[in-house]
Scaffold this active site. Structure first.
Site, PDB file in Angstrom:
ATOM      1  N   CYS A 115     -15.427  -9.974 -10.411  1.00 56.59           N
ATOM      2  CA  CYS A 115     -16.628  -9.329  -9.874  1.00 56.59           C
ATOM      3  C   CYS A 115     -16.561  -7.806  -9.938  1.00 56.59           C
ATOM      4  O   CYS A 115     -17.569  -7.135  -9.759  1.00 56.59           O
ATOM      5  CB  CYS A 115     -16.871  -9.780  -8.437  1.00 56.59           C
ATOM      6  SG  CYS A 115     -15.608  -9.214  -7.280  1.00 56.59           S
ATOM      7  N   ASP A 125     -14.890  -5.825  -7.832  1.00 52.35           N
ATOM      8  CA  ASP A 125     -14.635  -5.182  -6.542  1.00 52.35           C
ATOM      9  C   ASP A 125     -13.222  -4.608  -6.507  1.00 52.35           C
ATOM     10  O   ASP A 125     -12.278  -5.231  -6.975  1.00 52.35           O
ATOM     11  CB  ASP A 125     -14.766  -6.181  -5.393  1.00 52.35           C
ATOM     12  CG  ASP A 125     -16.198  -6.662  -5.166  1.00 52.35           C
ATOM     13  OD1 ASP A 125     -17.126  -6.011  -5.669  1.00 52.35           O
ATOM     14  OD2 ASP A 125     -16.366  -7.687  -4.489  1.00 52.35           O
ATOM     15  N   CYS A 181     -19.694  -4.653  -4.172  1.00 57.55           N
ATOM     16  CA  CYS A 181     -20.986  -5.097  -3.653  1.00 57.55           C
ATOM     17  C   CYS A 181     -21.094  -4.804  -2.162  1.00 57.55           C
ATOM     18  O   CYS A 181     -20.130  -4.396  -1.510  1.00 57.55           O
ATOM     19  CB  CYS A 181     -21.163  -6.592  -3.923  1.00 57.55           C
ATOM     20  SG  CYS A 181     -19.986  -7.634  -3.021  1.00 57.55           S
ATOM     21  N   CYS A 225     -14.674 -11.742  -1.191  1.00 53.13           N
ATOM     22  CA  CYS A 225     -14.629 -10.386  -0.643  1.00 53.13           C
ATOM     23  C   CYS A 225     -13.763 -10.329   0.617  1.00 53.13           C
ATOM     24  O   CYS A 225     -13.031  -9.364   0.828  1.00 53.13           O
ATOM     25  CB  CYS A 225     -16.030  -9.889  -0.310  1.00 53.13           C
ATOM     26  SG  CYS A 225     -17.124  -9.731  -1.740  1.00 53.13           S
TER      27      CYS A 225
END
Length: 125
Positions: free
Chosen positions: A35, A37, A60, A104
């Site tokens: 992703c 991150d 995000c 996350c």
């Protein structure tokens, strides 16, 4: 954005403890190549407790909210308590995360754990 809790939205819009501690006692960084991150946590430790914590996150809204929540959850905690923090604890504190954003919460706890491990490694030298 309806699938995010009010807490997630609040921590995303008003993140706490953003920044860097230049003379940090421990630094931990993790990233998710899928992703994109990236999270870095900086900690100051006094008497085996987190005296200060800051983070820098590229990612995000959920990643930013997770970092902010983790930083609040560990302030003043012992290093042992910090190492017991799980991704489920973080997600619960945020009022839940969508299943596609649960990674996350892993990143937040992992980055903080790495900062504590870095601190412990420095002390052993």
């Amino acid at each position: 954005m309806a699938f995010y809790s009010e807490k997630v939205m609040n921590h995303f819009a008003n993140p706490r403890n953003v920044g860097e501690i230049r003379d940090a006692d421990g630094v931990g960084e993790v990233g998710n190549p899928v992703c994109g991150d990236m999270m870095t946590f900086y900690i100051k430790v006094k008497d085996n407790k987190i005296e200060d914590v800051k983070f820098k996150t590229f990612g995000c809204g959920a990643a930013i909210a997770v970092s902010s929540m983790v930083s609040e959850m560990v302030m003043g905690k012992t290093l042992e308590e910090v190492m017991d923090l799980t991704n489920a604890d973080v997600a619960k504190a945020l009022g839940g995360l969508p299943s596609n954003k649960m990674h996350c919460s892993n990143l937040g706890a992992d980055a903080l754990h790495k900062a504590v491990e870095n601190y412990n490694a420095k002390r052993k030298k």
